[in-house]
Design a protein around this motif. Structure first.
Motif, PDB file in Angstrom:
ATOM      1  N   ILE A 156       0.814  -1.372  -0.073  1.00  0.00           N
ATOM      2  CA  ILE A 156      -0.033  -0.066  -0.090  1.00  0.00           C
ATOM      3  C   ILE A 156       0.825   1.168   0.072  1.00  0.00           C
ATOM      4  CG2 ILE A 156      -1.752   1.413   1.347  1.00  0.00           C
ATOM      5  CD1 ILE A 156      -2.843  -1.072  -0.127  1.00  0.00           C
ATOM      6  N   GLY A 157       2.007   1.220   0.864  1.00  0.00           N
ATOM      7  CA  GLY A 157       2.719   2.442   0.769  1.00  0.00           C
ATOM      8  C   GLY A 157       3.456   2.729  -0.174  1.00  0.00           C
ATOM      9  N   ALA A 158       4.222   1.544  -0.833  1.00  0.00           N
ATOM     10  CA  ALA A 158       4.802   1.843  -2.324  1.00  0.00           C
ATOM     11  C   ALA A 158       3.795   2.017  -3.299  1.00  0.00           C
ATOM     12  CB  ALA A 158       5.596   0.394  -2.328  1.00  0.00           C
ATOM     13  N   MET A 159       2.709   1.387  -3.191  1.00  0.00           N
ATOM     14  CA  MET A 159       1.671   1.964  -4.477  1.00  0.00           C
ATOM     15  C   MET A 159       1.423   3.577  -4.388  1.00  0.00           C
ATOM     16  SD  MET A 159      -1.072  -1.132  -5.328  1.00  0.00           S
ATOM     17  CE  MET A 159      -1.555  -0.945  -3.702  1.00  0.00           C
ATOM     18  N   SER A 160       1.127   3.945  -3.142  1.00  0.00           N
ATOM     19  CA  SER A 160       0.798   5.434  -2.644  1.00  0.00           C
ATOM     20  C   SER A 160       2.076   6.201  -3.451  1.00  0.00           C
ATOM     21  CB  SER A 160       0.694   5.376  -1.264  1.00  0.00           C
ATOM     22  OG  SER A 160      -0.255   4.773  -0.655  1.00  0.00           O
ATOM     23  N   ALA A 169      -5.264   1.263  -9.701  1.00  0.00           N
ATOM     24  CA  ALA A 169      -6.743   1.927  -9.910  1.00  0.00           C
ATOM     25  C   ALA A 169      -7.728   1.469  -8.838  1.00  0.00           C
ATOM     26  CB  ALA A 169      -7.284   2.042 -11.138  1.00  0.00           C
ATOM     27  N   ALA A 170      -7.497   0.013  -8.580  1.00  0.00           N
ATOM     28  CA  ALA A 170      -8.415  -0.725  -7.862  1.00  0.00           C
ATOM     29  C   ALA A 170      -8.468  -0.384  -6.430  1.00  0.00           C
ATOM     30  CB  ALA A 170      -8.594  -2.360  -8.106  1.00  0.00           C
ATOM     31  N   TRP A 171      -7.092  -0.140  -6.015  1.00  0.00           N
ATOM     32  CA  TRP A 171      -6.977   0.096  -4.606  1.00  0.00           C
ATOM     33  C   TRP A 171      -6.789   1.549  -4.180  1.00  0.00           C
ATOM     34  CZ3 TRP A 171      -3.935  -3.208  -7.516  1.00  0.00           C
ATOM     35  CH2 TRP A 171      -4.437  -4.429  -7.657  1.00  0.00           C
TER      36      TRP A 171
END
Length: 432
Positions: A156-160, A169-171
């Protein structure tokens, strides 16, 4: 036989073939059906010296019979201590800059980046507890700055802190807000630096970059001069500078770490992939003394709250010990120079092909774009190119219409010729 495996980055609805690999050696993957593939992307950028390197394999086998796993919260073991000392010895250094002094272990590039973010925010949080370095609102600094088109992983942090789009996009509801600095493309370097300077003046917590080249963002390259100025801007404003060397480390850009080319020492640096030669998962996040000291206290509430069950797994660390020994004792950089030159010569020839555009290279990383009407990550060319290269005995995984290679350093001249001959054939076949 029915498979129950759900593969990453694989659209199973397309029913693409999934090769079954039985064994590997050097740059070759041997398939269960008797065929072979040249691993031209180091199995997702991890394999450095070649698959099943005998010294690394022997280290894994020896360690497995001695100590396999140990809780790392308050305990330690020789392989972890040896790797930590080795990483600190090899870490980038620069005149007048604090040295990277402390090593925190994790198990993947994404988690190494998550650790880096948590270290940075923890640093400002703990300083704020002491009444230092707060925002005008009175709270600790918390905003993260990122570089446009970047990719740092899939947690989550890395995607942010990565580029927003099809990857995540889904998250979107789970992702936190960041400040995005424009990529320093040719002609836009000043705009990038001015935007970073303005953003840093607003006192964010940290700026994170993939140094010199953005990987999944399209193998986009920028200069060491720009990297150096980015770090200098952060220092002037007291903003933490984080280098994500997960992909760029271990020689890929021509030096052991990309930051060396700019003479930059980051406040925090994430490493993974080639840390074990690509044999087994391990990652580390290196930090300077001020980052560590901000968490060091007699107050147990201020410790660094992060771990995983397999932090500093002894078998993985033993593989890393062997890898570090190879770097110390063998002329790995010499092999990298030779491979870099071999790629450059062939890439120059390929660039004359009318089906290709924008050839680029940094160390052993090379990329070229197949001219296409539907350019981009979701280009229909990508699955067709993967199938084409599979038919030519290659593991290549284009980023949309961008064909790139990042081979292990043991690749020989004949294998390199085969790769570029197949890419040229793809241009003949798919060129518009």
């Amino acid at each position: 036989m029915t498979s129950h495996v759900w593969h990453p980055f694989t659209q199973h609805g397309l029913n693409e073939p999934i090769p079954h690999v039985a064994r590997a050696q050097g740059a070759l993957l041997h398939l269960a059906d008797g065929g072979t593939l040249i691993d031209a992307i180091s199995s997702w950028w991890v394999t450095t010296h070649g698959h099943c390197h005998p010294r690394i394999a022997a280290a894994i086998a020896a360690q497995a019979g001695q100590l396999d796993q140990l809780i790392f919260a308050g305990y330690t073991h020789d392989p972890a201590e040896t790797v930590a000392r080795g990483l600190i010895d090899l870490a980038p250094r620069g005149e007048g800059q604090p040295e990277l002094r402390h090593v925190f272990y994790s198990d993947s590039g994404s988690t190494a980046v998550e650790v880096a973010l948590k270290m940075a925010l923890g640093y400002w949080h703990n300083l704020a507890l002491d009444g230092l370095a707060t925002e005008e609102s009175g709270g600790p600094r918390s905003r993260i700055l990122v570089l446009e088109h970047s990719y740092h992983g899939d947690t989550i942090g890395a995607m942010s802190i990565g580029e927003r789009g099809v990857y995540n996009a889904a998250w979107q509801p789970l992702l936190f807000d960041v400040g995005t600095i424009p990529f320093p493309a040719p002609g836009r370097e000043r705009a990038c630096l001015d935007a970073l300077d303005a953003a840093c003046a607003r006192k964010p917590a940290a700026f994170i970059v993939e140094p010199l080249i953005l990987g999944a963002g399209g193998m986009l390259i920028y200069s060491a001069d720009i990297l150096r100025e980015m770090a200098a801007i952060c220092r002037r404003h007291g903003v933490l500078f984080i280098a994500d060397e997960v992909m760029t480390g271990w020689g890929r850009t021509g030096t052991l770490f990309a930051c060396e080319q700019a003479g930059v020492v980051p406040d925090i640096m994430a490493v993974a992939k080639g840390i074990t030669g690509g044999a087994i998962p391990l990652a580390a996040t290196l930090a300077t003394a001020p980052i560590f000291d901000a968490h060091r206290s007699t107050d147990r509430a201020r410790l660094f709250y992060h771990s995983s069950s397999y932090t500093a797994n002894a078998i993985a660390c033993a593989a890393a010990v062997a890898n570090l020994a190879i770097w110390r004792e063998k002329d790995v950089l010499g092999r990298i120079v030779a491979l870099t030159q071999g790629i450059a010569t062939r890439l120059e020839r390929l660039a004359r092909h009318p089906a290709f555009a924008n050839p680029r290279q940094l160390g052993t990383i090379a990329a070229i774009d197949l001219v296409a009407a539907d350019a981009g990550y979701l280009s229909d060319l990508a699955p067709r190119l993967r199938a084409f290269f599979l038919g030519h005995g290659l593991l290549l995984r284009p980023l949309g219409n961008t064909i790139y290679l990042m081979p292990p350093y043991c690749l020989d001249e004949d294998q390199l010729d085969h790769i570029f001959t197949a890419i040229a054939a793809a241009g003949d076949h798919f060129g518009e």
